[in-house]
Design an enzyme around this catalytic site. Sequence first.
Site, PDB file in Angstrom:
ATOM      1  N   GLY A  78       6.554   0.552  -1.125  1.00  0.00           N
ATOM      2  CA  GLY A  78       6.353   2.594  -0.361  1.00  0.00           C
ATOM      3  C   GLY A  78       5.356   3.956  -0.943  1.00  0.00           C
ATOM      4  O   GLY A  78       4.300   3.826  -1.116  1.00  0.00           O
ATOM      5  N   THR A 200       2.520   5.479  -6.970  1.00  0.00           N
ATOM      6  CA  THR A 200       4.117   5.144  -6.370  1.00  0.00           C
ATOM      7  C   THR A 200       4.966   6.494  -7.074  1.00  0.00           C
ATOM      8  O   THR A 200       4.482   7.742  -8.525  1.00  0.00           O
ATOM      9  CB  THR A 200       4.555   3.918  -7.572  1.00  0.00           C
ATOM     10  OG1 THR A 200       5.842   3.598  -7.444  1.00  0.00           O
ATOM     11  CG2 THR A 200       4.477   3.688  -9.693  1.00  0.00           C
TER      12      THR A 200
HETATM   13  P1  FBP Z   1       7.018   1.606  -4.029  1.00  0.00           P
HETATM   14  O1  FBP Z   1       6.798   0.886  -5.992  1.00  0.00           O
HETATM   15  O2  FBP Z   1       6.393   0.381  -3.688  1.00  0.00           O
HETATM   16  O3  FBP Z   1       5.813   2.754  -5.148  1.00  0.00           O
HETATM   17  O4  FBP Z   1       7.849   2.149  -4.003  1.00  0.00           O
HETATM   18  C1  FBP Z   1       8.571   3.136  -4.294  1.00  0.00           C
HETATM   19  C2  FBP Z   1      10.343   3.533  -4.504  1.00  0.00           C
HETATM   20  O5  FBP Z   1      10.326   4.172  -3.363  1.00  0.00           O
HETATM   21  C3  FBP Z   1      11.304   3.172  -4.984  1.00  0.00           C
HETATM   22  O6  FBP Z   1      11.429   4.335  -5.520  1.00  0.00           O
HETATM   23  C4  FBP Z   1      12.477   2.227  -3.812  1.00  0.00           C
HETATM   24  O7  FBP Z   1      13.395   1.958  -5.169  1.00  0.00           O
HETATM   25  C5  FBP Z   1      11.532   1.692  -2.599  1.00  0.00           C
HETATM   26  O8  FBP Z   1      10.156   1.697  -3.301  1.00  0.00           O
HETATM   27  C6  FBP Z   1      12.093   1.826  -1.726  1.00  0.00           C
HETATM   28  O9  FBP Z   1      11.569  -0.041  -0.681  1.00  0.00           O
HETATM   29  P2  FBP Z   1      11.723   0.592   0.750  1.00  0.00           P
HETATM   30  O10 FBP Z   1      10.029   1.459   0.899  1.00  0.00           O
HETATM   31  O11 FBP Z   1      11.388  -0.862   0.479  1.00  0.00           O
HETATM   32  O12 FBP Z   1      13.281   1.236   0.836  1.00  0.00           O
END
Ligand code: FBP
Length: 549
Positions: A78, A200
């Site tokens: 993310g 993150t």
């Molecule tokens: P990371 O753990 O990869 O940093 O992602 C964080 C996040 O924003 C979470 O808070 C959330 O649940 C998830 O990504 C959402 O995933 P996506 O971007 O695939 O919709």
Amino acid sequence: MKKSALQKARAAYQPKLPVVLTGAVKVVEGNPTQSVADQEDIKKLFPNTYGLPEITFEKNSNPAPSKPLNVGVILSGGQAPGGHNVICGIFDGIKKFNKDSRLYGFLMGPGGFVDHNYIELTKDIIDEYRNTGGFDIIGSGRTKLEKKEQFDKGLEILRKLDITALVIIGGDDSNTNAAVLAEYYKEIGAGVQVIGCPKTIDGDLKNEVIETSFGFDTATKVYSEVIGNIERDCNSARKYYHFIKLMGRSASHIALECALQTQPNVCIISEEVEAKNMTLQDVVNYIADIVVKRAEKGNNFGTVLIPEGLIEFIPAMKALIAELNDLLAAKGAEFAAVAADDQRQWIIDNLSAENAKIYASLPAGVARQLSLDRDPHGNVQVSLIETEKLLSEMVGKRLEELRAEGKYNGKFAALHHFFGYEGRCAAPSNFDADYCYALGFNAACLIEAGVTGYMSSVRNLSKPSVQWIAGGIPITMMMNMERRHGAMKPVIQKALVRLDGAPFRKFEQKRDKWALETCYIYPGPIQYFGPAEVCDQPTLTLTYEHQGK
Ligand code: FBP
């Protein structure tokens, strides 16, 4: 590309490096390290990269000349504000060592590495992205880098481009993969170093030596700004309860930080729900109780913060999700072949009696969301579960019961919000702009130092950036064994909210007052230019964690 006035002004911002990284550095090695748990298992799985010492950089008055470095970089998972500055820091760092060094970016995450999609990141490209939010310089993706074939395929492109070091910018899962890759390349003598960077917004990649992941600062400031705006609207109209779900996957760090910044009437902390063995109904009753008490004072309005991972922390739901994860990992293909209308029944038939009962009792929408595809790391996609609606509906029902018993006589109208994607690509705060640039520059120093399997570490973060401490932490030091996709795997231990930690304690001391009175704080938007007390403050989480250290 046309730019806003702020973008133009921001492009000229020069991130502040820790003093130690402003000149040549030398490596100071600490003692050999151990993993946080399951030492024997982790040692066996990482024979070449286990037990390495922590590294701290100090100033070096007598540096040796450096050879050109060809480095690859991957953005994984993310988005988090500041990712571009990590890349700018790596670029400036390797160019400072030798102007003929080159940086290559693999496109759209680890998939670009495996499929050989890349660009060279030249000065012109880098300069376009300094101090900007987003990951669009090379894109990001969630392909899980875990198989030997992927590592070998990636090695082909590294060899072709003469790349001898790879930086993986990611969260706990991606840094776990960085450690596995580092171990593999060391084992086969590939001559490629692998360095991780802690990214993150969730704030759950932290420990004694990694004080925070980048992006948490900016994202929580953006969410707190809008929560504050909603609180002010709420306190002006005095007719709505706002149920606000906040991103953060499992851990409640984001919700807790936003609560500390904005002082809402309710903030649920998943880790506490689990520790107190609360049921979903207990959480509902807790909120309904506050609504009743506020109504008695004539206040039929309020703000409720809910961490997106809550469902997974309700012990009964956690057990259900764990069994669902194993079931879908083992019989995913069979499940996928079942007609959509019959899938709920198929799951009920395949679960243990206790979990089947809980699953059957869930509203159809939530039940369906729990059965949807996991992300490539095996996680339930909690962002898709509408917990804020589930809770407000249940609170509404509970209030009607209380009304029937003559215990409630207020009005309850709920509005729903979900803040997550709004904050992930925001222009980085000064803190994140500085921290990320330092993490990237420091990664270049780790590469120059010749190490592998390390995470870039910049510490002492509650102090002004010039006083930050730079170095590297062996990734294996942060690992333990956990059950993933139905099997035990070595992974970086996720940092959840500690109920004995200073940020939660502060919240706990104040929350009853915030519940009954209206003590909202309106943080306003992130400020990039102006006095340090307005522009350069770290999060309250970091500040409280550091107080008394
Ligand atoms: P990371 O753990 O990869 O940093 O992602 C964080 C996040 O924003 C979470 O808070 C959330 O649940 C998830 O990504 C959402 O995933 P996506 O971007 O695939 O919709």
